[in-house]
Write a protein that holds these residues in place. Structure first.
Motif, mmCIF file in Angstrom:
data_model
loop_
_atom_site.group_PDB
_atom_site.id
_atom_site.type_symbol
_atom_site.label_atom_id
_atom_site.label_comp_id
_atom_site.label_asym_id
_atom_site.label_seq_id
_atom_site.Cartn_x
_atom_site.Cartn_y
_atom_site.Cartn_z
ATOM 1 N N SER A 144 0.756 -1.070 0.406
ATOM 2 C CA SER A 144 -0.009 -0.073 0.345
ATOM 3 C C SER A 144 0.725 1.082 0.093
ATOM 4 O O SER A 144 0.613 2.555 -0.689
ATOM 5 N N THR A 145 1.746 1.228 0.724
ATOM 6 C CA THR A 145 2.746 2.711 0.552
ATOM 7 C C THR A 145 3.287 3.021 -1.021
ATOM 8 O O THR A 145 3.623 3.598 -1.642
ATOM 9 N N LEU A 146 3.921 1.824 -1.348
ATOM 10 C CA LEU A 146 4.316 1.494 -2.600
ATOM 11 C C LEU A 146 3.331 2.051 -3.595
ATOM 12 O O LEU A 146 3.449 2.912 -4.720
ATOM 13 N N ALA A 147 1.917 1.612 -3.735
ATOM 14 C CA ALA A 147 0.591 2.212 -3.866
ATOM 15 C C ALA A 147 1.045 3.787 -3.955
ATOM 16 O O ALA A 147 0.709 4.311 -4.834
ATOM 17 N N TYR A 158 2.901 0.424 -10.555
ATOM 18 C CA TYR A 158 4.372 0.960 -9.514
ATOM 19 C C TYR A 158 4.713 -0.168 -10.556
ATOM 20 O O TYR A 158 6.477 -0.193 -10.469
ATOM 21 N N ILE A 159 4.190 -0.780 -11.045
ATOM 22 C CA ILE A 159 4.765 -2.337 -12.244
ATOM 23 C C ILE A 159 5.572 -1.253 -12.778
ATOM 24 O O ILE A 159 6.906 -1.330 -13.043
ATOM 25 N N GLN A 160 4.835 -0.952 -14.009
ATOM 26 C CA GLN A 160 4.994 -0.024 -15.073
ATOM 27 C C GLN A 160 6.314 1.207 -14.477
ATOM 28 O O GLN A 160 7.235 0.986 -15.491
ATOM 29 N N GLN A 161 6.105 1.730 -13.887
ATOM 30 C CA GLN A 161 6.707 3.470 -13.121
ATOM 31 C C GLN A 161 7.975 2.815 -12.647
ATOM 32 O O GLN A 161 9.125 3.520 -12.966
ATOM 33 N N ALA A 162 8.019 2.298 -11.645
ATOM 34 C CA ALA A 162 9.056 1.405 -10.700
ATOM 35 C C ALA A 162 9.714 0.542 -11.689
ATOM 36 O O ALA A 162 11.370 0.260 -11.860
ATOM 37 N N LEU A 163 9.733 -0.291 -12.720
ATOM 38 C CA LEU A 163 10.438 -0.790 -12.951
ATOM 39 C C LEU A 163 10.282 -1.105 -14.476
ATOM 40 O O LEU A 163 11.464 -1.911 -14.622
ATOM 41 N N GLY A 164 9.561 -0.238 -14.593
ATOM 42 C CA GLY A 164 9.608 0.044 -16.446
ATOM 43 C C GLY A 164 8.462 -0.810 -17.297
ATOM 44 O O GLY A 164 9.567 -0.809 -18.510
ATOM 45 N N ARG A 206 5.179 -1.824 -18.448
ATOM 46 C CA ARG A 206 4.193 -1.695 -19.339
ATOM 47 C C ARG A 206 3.653 -3.006 -19.572
ATOM 48 O O ARG A 206 1.836 -3.415 -18.935
ATOM 49 N N GLY A 207 4.096 -4.245 -19.633
ATOM 50 C CA GLY A 207 3.454 -5.170 -20.243
ATOM 51 C C GLY A 207 2.871 -5.806 -18.895
ATOM 52 O O GLY A 207 1.826 -6.889 -18.813
ATOM 53 N N PHE A 208 4.083 -6.362 -18.018
ATOM 54 C CA PHE A 208 3.347 -6.625 -17.053
ATOM 55 C C PHE A 208 2.062 -6.073 -16.097
ATOM 56 O O PHE A 208 1.649 -6.304 -15.466
ATOM 57 N N GLY A 209 2.665 -4.727 -16.062
ATOM 58 C CA GLY A 209 1.633 -3.872 -15.562
ATOM 59 C C GLY A 209 0.634 -4.289 -16.544
ATOM 60 O O GLY A 209 -0.803 -4.529 -15.615
ATOM 61 N N ILE A 210 -0.065 -3.742 -17.504
ATOM 62 C CA ILE A 210 -1.197 -4.997 -18.654
ATOM 63 C C ILE A 210 -1.507 -6.705 -17.506
ATOM 64 O O ILE A 210 -2.917 -6.527 -17.359
ATOM 65 N N LEU A 211 -0.174 -7.195 -18.185
ATOM 66 C CA LEU A 211 -0.941 -8.455 -17.461
ATOM 67 C C LEU A 211 -1.616 -8.410 -16.152
ATOM 68 O O LEU A 211 -2.871 -9.215 -16.033
ATOM 69 N N PHE A 212 -0.555 -8.023 -15.005
ATOM 70 C CA PHE A 212 -1.412 -7.803 -13.440
ATOM 71 C C PHE A 212 -3.010 -7.159 -13.601
ATOM 72 O O PHE A 212 -4.254 -7.594 -13.355
ATOM 73 N N ALA A 213 -3.068 -5.945 -14.340
ATOM 74 C CA ALA A 213 -4.422 -5.334 -14.265
ATOM 75 C C ALA A 213 -5.177 -6.352 -15.708
ATOM 76 O O ALA A 213 -6.565 -6.188 -14.856
ATOM 77 N N VAL A 214 -5.633 -7.032 -16.018
ATOM 78 C CA VAL A 214 -6.155 -8.352 -16.942
ATOM 79 C C VAL A 214 -6.517 -9.193 -15.998
ATOM 80 O O VAL A 214 -8.018 -9.452 -15.533
ATOM 81 N N LEU A 215 -5.773 -9.815 -15.031
ATOM 82 C CA LEU A 215 -5.763 -11.087 -14.062
ATOM 83 C C LEU A 215 -6.805 -10.130 -12.565
ATOM 84 O O LEU A 215 -7.826 -10.721 -13.001
ATOM 85 N N LEU A 216 -6.614 -9.244 -12.700
ATOM 86 C CA LEU A 216 -7.397 -8.528 -11.756
ATOM 87 C C LEU A 216 -8.589 -8.217 -11.890
ATOM 88 O O LEU A 216 -10.224 -8.862 -11.710
ATOM 89 N N ILE A 217 -8.981 -7.721 -13.329
ATOM 90 C CA ILE A 217 -10.022 -7.290 -13.822
ATOM 91 C C ILE A 217 -11.009 -8.849 -14.171
ATOM 92 O O ILE A 217 -12.635 -9.250 -13.330
#
Length: 507
Positions: free
Chosen positions: A117-120, A139-145, A147-158
């Motif tokens: 939550s602090t990272l968020a 934070y996956i996109q911004q801190a790790l650079g 976007r692909g893994f960020g989208i993967l997480f978003a799709v899984l959550l949805i």
């Protein structure tokens, strides 16, 4: 065997293996790691968890929400029908000792909840209307650079929350009416017409909230969650007080079962330990990447403030709500073990309440289940929309997405989609694994923020955060010197010097 039944069995096996042998181990290991690395932040800062709830919004904008409202959104999602039926199932299947292990896992998991939550908060973004959004995808996109893994997480959550768990919550809400309008076939299910009515009502109520945006979602959950939680707690307290004489037997039974090592190691995967661990971790969702989506929306002056508040949400879910369910069931368990041991899930809870307060208790439980389910629908949708907006900002696509979510809620009430729910469990498993790996990698920045918070507190300051003071911190969209006017503070250097320069080194 038909294809659907086969898929249900296969996905059930995959889900069971993933949660028992992979995810539980990861959740415990990460929780213990952050407990040590933060020097037991979930215990050291209990006082601050409560004081930060009442903090007023620090950033301007009608669409921003307060720390308390963000707490209620996350609690709304954490606290669902699993807090009632799930606890009863853990007790019935694994034994009363599952409750003790549930408590222990809650305390461990609170450290992971703090970090994610602090990272968020650190890597949140601001929308066009002034609202904040964030979470693991961000934070996956911004801190790790990536976007692909960020989208993967978003799709899984949805897939998990909007299309899986919301259907389940809707089904549970409809099923709670089976006591009043049972199906004519004698199956114990709710009448189909009643299920249709519940589906329509829930869809309409949810539509009213979600088309009002995040601010309306936060307002609704700020009302529904406290009211239903307080009412449920009062019932549990009443049940406990009226049966004070049973408490020695209740606690004796729970602790004896919790440390019955012969039964524990005789079948560990289905033992009291494993069921308690799973119920505690999966109920409060600590470390699984869902609650950070709510944490990021809060308007606070320092990321750690919301990290602490979200740790409190874990305690509310498990130490408070789940314990209330456990106490009501356990009083019944020690008074009438022969009957209690023949029941499971919701019937066990209903009979336990009926045993304590009579038939009125069953009516109350029906209301509680409906309220818990509705609040979870809202909280789950909130997470899903935040991640949908991460993928695309197209308003037309968002409108279609909302309609589809409402359709899922309706059909969830009238159908038992075992396959969809198994798939949702699997999606959540992969989502949690991705998030746990990421927060281990990025956890040092949450700890650096905690050191910064601690240093300012030692100077008697109300901590404010500026990203530029943390050496090496990956670029953030918020938290820069130029935004300090939002906090009503003078520039950071002057603010710190007014109380003496703090030591930002590791505390």
């Amino acid at each position: 065997m038909d294809v659907n039944a086969m898929l249900v069995d296969v996905t059930g096996e995959i889900s069971g293996f993933m949660y028992t042998y992979i995810l539980v181990i990861l959740l415990i290991a990460v929780g213990l790691w952050f407990t040590v690395r933060t020097k037991f932040v979930q215990i050291r800062y209990i006082k601050d968890m409560f004081t930060q709830i009442t903090e007023k919004k620090h950033q301007s904008g009608e669409k921003t929400i307060s720390s308390f409202q963000a707490l209620m959104v996350s609690t709304a999602s954490r606290v669902g029908t699993g807090n009632i039926a799930g606890v009863a199932t853990a007790i019935a299947t694994g034994g009363p000792g599952a409750v003790v292990w549930m408590w222990l896992m809650c305390i461990i998991g609170a450290a992971s909840a703090f970090v994610e939550s602090t990272l968020a908060q650190i890597w949140k973004v601001r929308g066009k209307e002034g609202e904040f959004r964030g979470g693991p995808a961000y934070y996956i996109q911004q801190a790790l650079g990536s976007r692909g893994f960020g989208i993967l997480f978003a799709v899984l959550l949805i897939l998990c929350f909007a299309f899986g768990f919301n259907g389940l919550q809707s089904f549970n809400a409809a099923s709670s009416l089976a006591y009043y309008v049972p199906s004519a076939d004698g199956s114990g299910a709710v009448d189909h017409a009643a299920a249709i009515a519940v589906g329509i009502i829930l869809a309409v109520m949810t539509a009213f909230v979600i088309f009002g945006g995040s601010s309306r979602i936060s307002v609704i959950t700020s009302i529904v969650v406290p009211v239903m939680a307080i009412a449920y707690i009062l019932l549990a307290v009443w049940t406990t007080v009226m049966n004070l004489g049973e408490l020695p037997a209740v606690f004796g039974t729970m602790f004896a079962s919790a440390f019955d090592f012969q039964s524990i190691f005789g079948g560990f995967a289905g033992s009291v330990v494993m069921l308690g661990i799973k119920r505690g971790l999966f109920s409060n969702e600590a470390g699984m990447g869902s609650a950070p989506n709510a944490a990021a929306t809060a308007s606070v002056s320092h990321p750690v403030k919301q990290g602490l508040v979200q740790s409190l949400s874990v305690y509310i879910d498990t130490l408070l709500i789940c314990t209330c369910s456990a106490m009501m069931v356990m009083v019944f368990y020690v008074q009438d073990p022969a009957t209690a041991q023949t029941l499971n899930g919701m019937p066990l809870v209903q009979m336990a309440v009926n045993n304590s307060v009579g038939e009125v208790g069953i009516h109350f439980m029906t209301f509680a289940i409906f309220a818990f389910a509705f609040s979870s629908l809202i909280g789950n949708y909130f997470y899903a929309e935040s991640n949908f907006r991460f993928i695309t900002k197209n308003n037309a696509a968002l409108f279609v997405f909302r309609i589809v979510c409402l359709v899922v809620i309706y059909f969830g009430a009238v159908n038992s989609f075992d396959l969809a729910w198994n798939l949702a469990d699997i999606f959540m498993g992969f989502m949690a694994i991705e998030n746990l790996v990421v927060i281990v990698i990025l956890g040092k920045w949450a700890i650096a923020a905690l050191d910064d918070y601690t240093a300012q507190k030692k100077q008697g300051l109300d901590p404010i955060f500026v990203a530029d003071t943390i050496a090496g911190l990956p670029a953030t969209e918020c938290w820069h010197e130029k935004t300090l006017e939002d906090f009503g503070k003078q520039p950071l250097k002057e603010y710190i010097e007014s109380a003496g320069e703090p030591d930002f080194k590791d505390q």
